[in-house]
Design an enzyme around this catalytic site. Structure first.
Site, PDB file in Angstrom:
ATOM      1  N   ASP A   1       0.869  -1.162   0.000  1.00  0.00           N
ATOM      2  CA  ASP A   1       0.000   0.000   0.000  1.00  0.00           C
ATOM      3  C   ASP A   1       0.916   1.224   0.000  1.00  0.00           C
ATOM      4  OD1 ASP A   1      -2.315   1.680   0.486  1.00  0.00           O
ATOM      5  OD2 ASP A   1      -1.565   1.823   2.550  1.00  0.00           O
ATOM      6  N   ARG A   2       0.404   2.368  -0.377  1.00  0.00           N
ATOM      7  CA  ARG A   2       1.274   3.555  -0.424  1.00  0.00           C
ATOM      8  C   ARG A   2       1.078   4.481   0.777  1.00  0.00           C
ATOM      9  NH1 ARG A   2       0.945   8.240  -4.914  1.00  0.00           N
ATOM     10  NH2 ARG A   2      -0.264   9.161  -3.208  1.00  0.00           N
ATOM     11  N   ASP A   3      -0.067   5.192   0.801  1.00  0.00           N
ATOM     12  CA  ASP A   3      -0.281   6.222   1.822  1.00  0.00           C
ATOM     13  C   ASP A   3      -0.515   5.577   3.190  1.00  0.00           C
ATOM     14  OD1 ASP A   3      -0.140   7.891  -0.379  1.00  0.00           O
ATOM     15  OD2 ASP A   3      -2.312   8.068  -0.574  1.00  0.00           O
TER      16      ASP A   3
HETATM   17 MG   LIG Z   1      -2.992   3.267   3.344  1.00  0.00          MG
END
Ligand SMILES: [Mg+2]
Ligand SMILES: [Zn+2]
Length: 190
Positions: A14-16
């Site tokens: 996942d990124r954020d």
């Molecule tokens: Mg996230």
């Protein structure tokens, strides 16, 4: 003698809230900040896995920012990781809102299936790491193992995870701990 080339193992990141600070629909480079332990953790994982980013960006669909804004921010992140010797093979993004009922929004596994075909990945020996119950569902739906991170939204959503009886393989306080736990896990399996 091995008759068949071994399949690749991947980490779907996942990124954020997993790699970078999640300030809510983050898309401006001036708001970019890596979370602590991310570079160190990725270096721990690098000998064993190839890396992908899988990110839901409904802020695009909601008109909060454009696809170009997303790309600029994401390329910045990928370059920063590259400068530390970390290669992100590909970023899969869903720009839609939930009501669009698209095929690419996590926890749907379209992107993981695409990666499997393109990079010859064994999903059962691959992992999803994220700070949202959706990330864990993505991993479960694809037959991967999962780490739920308590960074980003992780602490906030921990009760949802439990109420919905979603069980990650592992839970970690931060990215470096996640990486170390994964490596311990795969060494025990061998
Ligand atoms: Mg996230
Ligand atoms: Zn989508």
């Amino acid at each position: 003698m091995k008759s068949k080339k071994e399949k690749q193992k991947a980490i779907f990141l996942d990124r954020d809230g997993t790699l970078n600070e999640d300030k809510g629909y983050v898309h401006k480079i001036e708001d970019f900040k890596l979370l602590s332990g991310v570079i160190e953790g990725l270096k721990v994982l690098k000998p064993h896995f190839i890396f992908f980013i899988v990110t839901n960006q409904s802020g695009i669909g909601r008109g909060y920012y454009t696809h170009e804004d997303f790309l600029r921010f994401n390329e910045h992140l990928v370059h920063v990781l590259e400068s530390h010797g970390i290669d992100i093979k590909k970023t899969y993004v869903c720009p839609h809102i939930p009501e669009d009922n698209c095929e690419c929004r996590k926890p749907k596994i379209h992107s993981l299936l695409e990666a499997r075909t393109q990079y010859d990945i064994d999903l059962r020996q691959s992992w999803v790491i994220g700070d949202h119950p959706t990330d864990i569902l993505l991993g479960i739906n694809a037959g991967c193992k999962t780490v739920y991170l308590l960074t980003g939204h992780g602490k906030h959503h921990l009760t949802d995870l439990k109420q919905q009886s979603i069980t990650p393989t592992l839970i970690a306080d931060n990215f470096l701990e996640a990486a170390n736990l994964i490596v311990d896990y795969i060494k025990k399996e061998d």
